[in-house]
Write a protein that holds these residues in place. Sequence first.
Motif, PDB file in Angstrom:
ATOM      1  N   ASP B  23       0.839  -1.204   0.000  1.00 21.76           N
ATOM      2  CA  ASP B  23       0.000   0.000   0.000  1.00 21.76           C
ATOM      3  C   ASP B  23       0.876   1.256   0.000  1.00 21.76           C
ATOM      4  O   ASP B  23       0.596   2.227  -0.723  1.00 21.76           O
ATOM      5  N   LEU B  24       1.891   1.230   0.824  1.00 20.59           N
ATOM      6  CA  LEU B  24       2.794   2.379   0.877  1.00 20.59           C
ATOM      7  C   LEU B  24       3.548   2.512  -0.441  1.00 20.59           C
ATOM      8  O   LEU B  24       3.765   3.621  -0.942  1.00 20.59           O
ATOM      9  N   ALA B  25       3.955   1.366  -1.002  1.00 24.06           N
ATOM     10  CA  ALA B  25       4.716   1.385  -2.253  1.00 24.06           C
ATOM     11  C   ALA B  25       3.880   1.971  -3.392  1.00 24.06           C
ATOM     12  O   ALA B  25       4.374   2.788  -4.182  1.00 24.06           O
ATOM     13  N   LYS B  26       2.625   1.536  -3.455  1.00 23.75           N
ATOM     14  CA  LYS B  26       1.778   2.036  -4.551  1.00 23.75           C
ATOM     15  C   LYS B  26       1.592   3.545  -4.457  1.00 23.75           C
ATOM     16  O   LYS B  26       1.521   4.240  -5.476  1.00 23.75           O
ATOM     17  N   ALA B  27       1.501   4.045  -3.235  1.00 26.03           N
ATOM     18  CA  ALA B  27       1.271   5.481  -3.051  1.00 26.03           C
ATOM     19  C   ALA B  27       2.401   6.312  -3.651  1.00 26.03           C
ATOM     20  O   ALA B  27       2.213   7.485  -3.983  1.00 26.03           O
ATOM     21  N   ILE B  28       3.581   5.729  -3.752  1.00 20.41           N
ATOM     22  CA  ILE B  28       4.710   6.499  -4.283  1.00 20.41           C
ATOM     23  C   ILE B  28       5.230   5.897  -5.594  1.00 20.41           C
ATOM     24  O   ILE B  28       6.275   6.326  -6.102  1.00 20.41           O
ATOM     25  N   GLY B  29       4.521   4.900  -6.097  1.00 22.91           N
ATOM     26  CA  GLY B  29       4.902   4.352  -7.394  1.00 22.91           C
ATOM     27  C   GLY B  29       6.237   3.636  -7.412  1.00 22.91           C
ATOM     28  O   GLY B  29       6.969   3.686  -8.403  1.00 22.91           O
ATOM     29  N   LYS B  30       6.573   2.984  -6.301  1.00 28.26           N
ATOM     30  CA  LYS B  30       7.819   2.219  -6.256  1.00 28.26           C
ATOM     31  C   LYS B  30       7.495   0.774  -5.900  1.00 28.26           C
ATOM     32  O   LYS B  30       6.349   0.446  -5.561  1.00 28.26           O
ATOM     33  N   ARG B  32       7.570  -2.608  -3.530  1.00 28.64           N
ATOM     34  CA  ARG B  32       7.456  -2.689  -2.070  1.00 28.64           C
ATOM     35  C   ARG B  32       8.820  -2.965  -1.432  1.00 28.64           C
ATOM     36  O   ARG B  32       9.072  -2.580  -0.295  1.00 28.64           O
ATOM     37  N   GLU B  33       9.732  -3.610  -2.187  1.00 28.07           N
ATOM     38  CA  GLU B  33      11.059  -3.887  -1.639  1.00 28.07           C
ATOM     39  C   GLU B  33      11.817  -2.573  -1.409  1.00 28.07           C
ATOM     40  O   GLU B  33      12.402  -2.348  -0.356  1.00 28.07           O
ATOM     41  N   TRP B  34      11.794  -1.703  -2.428  1.00 22.83           N
ATOM     42  CA  TRP B  34      12.513  -0.433  -2.289  1.00 22.83           C
ATOM     43  C   TRP B  34      11.854   0.425  -1.217  1.00 22.83           C
ATOM     44  O   TRP B  34      12.531   1.071  -0.406  1.00 22.83           O
ATOM     45  N   ALA B 115      25.933  -3.594  -6.250  1.00 20.82           N
ATOM     46  CA  ALA B 115      24.912  -3.498  -5.204  1.00 20.82           C
ATOM     47  C   ALA B 115      24.256  -2.125  -5.226  1.00 20.82           C
ATOM     48  O   ALA B 115      23.458  -1.811  -4.347  1.00 20.82           O
ATOM     49  N   ILE B 116      24.580  -1.328  -6.253  1.00 19.99           N
ATOM     50  CA  ILE B 116      24.051   0.033  -6.362  1.00 19.99           C
ATOM     51  C   ILE B 116      23.074   0.097  -7.546  1.00 19.99           C
ATOM     52  O   ILE B 116      21.940   0.519  -7.390  1.00 19.99           O
ATOM     53  N   ASP B 117      23.549  -0.316  -8.722  1.00 23.49           N
ATOM     54  CA  ASP B 117      22.651  -0.470  -9.869  1.00 23.49           C
ATOM     55  C   ASP B 117      22.044  -1.864  -9.713  1.00 23.49           C
ATOM     56  O   ASP B 117      22.419  -2.814 -10.396  1.00 23.49           O
ATOM     57  N   PHE B 118      21.119  -1.949  -8.800  1.00 23.09           N
ATOM     58  CA  PHE B 118      20.696  -3.231  -8.237  1.00 23.09           C
ATOM     59  C   PHE B 118      19.231  -3.159  -7.846  1.00 23.09           C
ATOM     60  O   PHE B 118      18.741  -2.125  -7.412  1.00 23.09           O
ATOM     61  N   GLN B 119      18.528  -4.258  -8.032  1.00 15.33           N
ATOM     62  CA  GLN B 119      17.174  -4.324  -7.481  1.00 15.33           C
ATOM     63  C   GLN B 119      16.923  -5.719  -6.936  1.00 15.33           C
ATOM     64  O   GLN B 119      17.615  -6.683  -7.286  1.00 15.33           O
ATOM     65  N   ILE B 120      15.917  -5.807  -6.093  1.00 14.43           N
ATOM     66  CA  ILE B 120      15.677  -7.049  -5.372  1.00 14.43           C
ATOM     67  C   ILE B 120      14.171  -7.291  -5.323  1.00 14.43           C
ATOM     68  O   ILE B 120      13.382  -6.347  -5.318  1.00 14.43           O
ATOM     69  N   LYS B 121      13.784  -8.561  -5.312  1.00 13.76           N
ATOM     70  CA  LYS B 121      12.357  -8.888  -5.274  1.00 13.76           C
ATOM     71  C   LYS B 121      12.135 -10.069  -4.341  1.00 13.76           C
ATOM     72  O   LYS B 121      12.910 -11.028  -4.356  1.00 13.76           O
ATOM     73  N   VAL B 122      11.073 -10.016  -3.560  1.00 16.00           N
ATOM     74  CA  VAL B 122      10.709 -11.114  -2.663  1.00 16.00           C
ATOM     75  C   VAL B 122       9.348 -11.630  -3.093  1.00 16.00           C
ATOM     76  O   VAL B 122       8.410 -10.848  -3.264  1.00 16.00           O
ATOM     77  N   GLU B 123       9.241 -12.928  -3.270  1.00 20.42           N
ATOM     78  CA  GLU B 123       7.952 -13.511  -3.671  1.00 20.42           C
ATOM     79  C   GLU B 123       7.621 -14.747  -2.832  1.00 20.42           C
ATOM     80  O   GLU B 123       8.524 -15.455  -2.379  1.00 20.42           O
TER      81      GLU B 123
END
Lengths: 147, 147, 147, 147, 147, 147, 147, 147, 147, 147
Positions: B23-30, B32-34, B115-123
């Motif tokens: 919910d918080l992520a959607k509010a800022i368009g990012k 949820r991990e970030w 680890a900077i130009d980096f993204q992560i996902k949890v499923e």
Amino acid sequence: MNRLELTSMILEAKRRKGLRWIDLAKAIGKSREWTAAALLGQMPLSEDDAKRIGQLLDLPAEAVEQLQWIPYRGAGTPQVPTDPVLYRFYEILLVYGPALRALIHEDFGDGIMSAIDFQIKVERVPHPEGDRVRITLDGKFLPYRVF
Amino acid sequence: MNRLELTSMILEAKRRKGLRWIDLAKAIGKSREWTAAALLGQMPLSEDDAKRIGQLLDLPAEAVEQLQWIPYRGAGTPQVPTDPVLYRFYEILLVYGPALRALIHEDFGDGIMSAIDFQIKVERVPHPEGDRVRITLDGKFLPYRVF
Amino acid sequence: MNRLELTSMILEAKRRKGLRWIDLAKAIGKSREWTAAALLGQMPLSEDDAKRIGQLLDLPAEAVEQLQWIPYRGAGTPQVPTDPVLYRFYEILLVYGPALRALIHEDFGDGIMSAIDFQIKVERVPHPEGDRVRITLDGKFLPYRVF
Amino acid sequence: MNRLELTSMILEAKRRKGLRWIDLAKAIGKSREWTAAALLGQMPLSEDDAKRIGQLLDLPAEAVEQLQWIPYRGAGTPQVPTDPVLYRFYEILLVYGPALRALIHEDFGDGIMSAIDFQIKVERVPHPEGDRVRITLDGKFLPYRVF
Amino acid sequence: MNRLELTSMILEAKRRKGLRWIDLAKAIGKSREWTAAALLGQMPLSEDDAKRIGQLLDLPAEAVEQLQWIPYRGAGTPQVPTDPVLYRFYEILLVYGPALRALIHEDFGDGIMSAIDFQIKVERVPHPEGDRVRITLDGKFLPYRVF
Amino acid sequence: MNRLELTSMILEAKRRKGLRWIDLAKAIGKSREWTAAALLGQMPLSEDDAKRIGQLLDLPAEAVEQLQWIPYRGAGTPQVPTDPVLYRFYEILLVYGPALRALIHEDFGDGIMSAIDFQIKVERVPHPEGDRVRITLDGKFLPYRVF
Amino acid sequence: MNRLELTSMILEAKRRKGLRWIDLAKAIGKSREWTAAALLGQMPLSEDDAKRIGQLLDLPAEAVEQLQWIPYRGAGTPQVPTDPVLYRFYEILLVYGPALRALIHEDFGDGIMSAIDFQIKVERVPHPEGDRVRITLDGKFLPYRVF
Amino acid sequence: MNRLELTSMILEAKRRKGLRWIDLAKAIGKSREWTAAALLGQMPLSEDDAKRIGQLLDLPAEAVEQLQWIPYRGAGTPQVPTDPVLYRFYEILLVYGPALRALIHEDFGDGIMSAIDFQIKVERVPHPEGDRVRITLDGKFLPYRVF
Amino acid sequence: MNRLELTSMILEAKRRKGLRWIDLAKAIGKSREWTAAALLGQMPLSEDDAKRIGQLLDLPAEAVEQLQWIPYRGAGTPQVPTDPVLYRFYEILLVYGPALRALIHEDFGDGIMSAIDFQIKVERVPHPEGDRVRITLDGKFLPYRVF
Amino acid sequence: MNRLELTSMILEAKRRKGLRWIDLAKAIGKSREWTAAALLGQMPLSEDDAKRIGQLLDLPAEAVEQLQWIPYRGAGTPQVPTDPVLYRFYEILLVYGPALRALIHEDFGDGIMSAIDFQIKVERVPHPEGDRVRITLDGKFLPYRVF
């Protein structure tokens, strides 16, 4: 011959023979990730697999024997790893660890991702601005037992 | 108010409001991990995003201000993390780190996963013997510069 | 032969032959800073370069082989370096690090100076009150990815 | 008010006033690198400079007073820094430190680069593949006294 | 032969020959303090001095060679020294260090006592209640550069 | 009020009153080195001396009381000191410690220099190439008891 | 032969010969506590005593020589000892140390119990509920010098 | 009120009342060593004893309550104690610990001296060359169980 | 032959002979837990038992001798164990330790569970959802002596 | 209110009310071991259970709220625990850990005892020579995944 010497012997033979991890992995019917972990001293091989690896790499009997032992895992990496490849994983733990923890708790409740019933994959993903490393961690969720 | 107090305030508000990370992520368009990483004190928000989060969580102006600062990353996690969720990632580094390093080198040559130009996902991956946590690390390969 | 023994062998040969770092660097068409880092066990040489260095320094085949491996970087320096030359760099990090961080953030926004897409130069700058060491660090700015 | 609280007060005021480091530096006729180091708690200001900074940032008398004290340097940074900007400098020390040491010895003989008679500069260097951070360390060579 | 083995060889030869530190120091025209530091692996000898020491102590050519190298200083002493002679110096640092710092600042302003442009002397001072050790540290004051 | 707060209060009062360490020392008939160590929390004052210092610095009764307690010595300095003034003493211990030990043993036999029956002096020695800090350590030799 | 190897050789010989510590102690006219400390690498023997021990234990000349050197004390015990016999002494320090300190200060004023002008005794005290170990520490009180 | 604050309150009250440890010990019929350990936060008092101490020292009810809790022992002493009184005990452990261990094994066989069924005594022993501290450790021998 | 080499020799022989821990344990009339601890270097064997084990495993006389020595316990395990089997026990200490402590205090009063008068048992407990490891710790309660 | 303050509040209320762990455990239908772990900050309570505990102990709403959060486990125990009750478990890990590991491997093959699907029990076992503490660890065996 201690485990470090065994690892050195394996790496030298692999290089001399021009074999890739995938070649060794196919010979024993495992993933290249697990195979690399095993030959770098973190997993035991079955007797059959140890013999196959021994033949491929011309290892002496003593080495084939040792590859079947359950190793003391984690030996060889300092508490904070200095090698930049390894350090980046440590940094990811520092920077994203609390977020991973919060999301696992939200998705699953109280518990952990197993590091035992676990598998890992490394892939090269082509990208116009520079290819990317994709690593997939896949572990069973273990809920805390309430007793 | 230091950063730890800010994090506590955010977690309490999130809980009180019954909001999830998504919910918080959607509010800022990012993702949820970030978003979780940012609100747990590891990433700065833009002014707009900080204000949106502030409205959602009823944060005081001082908190909205602080969310925009670039944080000292890594503070708050001990050198060897004691929390079991975090420790398992550390253990994976110990057990599979050398294999990851060897495979990255084989696939890409000398260099690192950023680890900077980096993204992560949890499923959450459903599984008959118990659902699994899948975490995807995705970072740009950075070759060592030879000069 | 482990990497420390290889480094000792190289330093002894370099000394015996009366070669300077720049001589070795020219032979392989690299900077003397990179060449010194490589021969001190922090960078791998290409096969051609390893052979050239091997010839210049009369190294055995095993050494020429090892020079091509990607080394475990950072091994050999204690967590707080005791050698005064190295400690001063550590002290500069303690005293000026927070300022460097603040200025990089102000000039570039959130991100880091890469230590991988990076080069370094050491120069002697004549000065009437005593010559000065000038070291130039030059790394690509890497912005944090927002996802 | 301890030094950490003073630093927080300065950073908040600087942000609120929309001042950059160079603005503060010009007000006291120093470089922005030195000024940032001083205001982040690593260098003492002269009485005049402390007053000027105090006026610019609306600091209370107690803060102006404290800015003139010689600080305990190095406090606030852990033994291995966790923040990625700072860690990269630590990594550079691990990877290039032995080479720097060897080259300083070759260029100057036995001695060190001073971290006291020392200055530092941070610059943004435009580059088509991504701008670069250039940091120049400039310290007097100090030969070891033989007695 | 590593540096520790070289130091052992020197100490054994010195003892076998019945030489004192002052005897070795006179042979090379240096103080006994500097000579002991050098032969215990903390200072390099000039070629001439290394040869003289080599003759006096019947050292092999390899040892004479190694004595001329600039050593990695500080290796061999643990972070908190356990030997009581060395620990007392550490304790003096703990107990009197803050006072020394305050007095140097009061006498000289902001800066340090150099440990490079530095000399040290150990003397036995007779005293009716038990002779005393007098150690004189003498280092150039280095003012912090303001830039 | 803990000891750190007491020390801060003393340093602020000393500064406000424009007193030097020698002024405080003369008021209690001690050396300025001992006086600084005591007021920086490493030595207890007698009741009379505590009162005199309290009057000079306008300290409250609680502070005068606390100055008479035997402090926990060594608190406040990290295991490896980060402040450059203090670090140089640590470095001297690393570089010259083994030589000091060898010379004390040669001059006195097996034993140590006491850090308890001990005094220390700091002096400014004028020198054309830059004034020097001279520190004299003077401790009773204590032979090991053989029993 | 390093000191650890010497200690092993001594323990093996002592066992083979069926000698107790008191037998070795009597041969050199010292207490068994001091003798054990010396032969375990913490005290130097006089030339005569080293020869007597050498004869009793059939040690080679090199060992007799080494027993006369002043050892680096404290080497061989980790910072927190893991062996339970040694750990209990460490625990006694944790639990009773503050009380010992308070009582020494009350009985003697500011100062310490010397660990140099010091002797120790171990006795077996019969007791109906299980015999007891009695250890007596006896060290000279050293008052802090006020200067 | 945490345990450290309680200890401070007790020490201040003891000092203000001019009481010695033996006075407090007699009031509760214990040794002064045990009493000091208890009031310094290492042992719990019985309800009666806590009340007696509370009356003697005018402690508030909360303090009397807390004195009856079983404390977390060992908190408050760093891993290597910096206070010289405490450090000497640590040094005795380093220097004489291996000898104590060897003698306990010789006298009793495999086992330890208990630190629980244990008592300790501190005495001042007059001596013409300077009074001595005598500390007696008395613990039950506990043989290792073979099962 | 040091203790680590002895342990390796035993493990290799046990494997080569196809013996289980229970086989070795029965030969000396002890539990398999104690026997494993002893042969892994944590307990001494009696002379008879050492000989029996020596015969079963074809060990040389030197090994039979060494098995009778009281070992330095705890050597070989890092401060935080990296092997996952061992780490889980460490984690149990972190997570359940405070509860165990509270319950022991409630059940027994102030004191500890002995680790010396102690025995341990490992069992496999069949379970439909996966067999379980049951470990029973059984130690004598030792009450703190009040003196 | 942080978690440490919450734990203190609980312990004080439990004591004031004269409740035992088993009383609290029964109120929520859990074992006393799990209940103690939860209330000492290592396990989250369900909303219902938190409310019941809150009523029993007269806790404020904020405390009832916090008891439901998943805690950062392991915080509060130092790397090597100093409290003797906790240290003995650490020592058991050092002394018996390698044997437990060997027996688990022999009984189950390569894998670990889970610390998550895990329960623990503490019992008082009467014994004529002194009652004993029996602790039962019961965790699911997790085999390493081969992939």
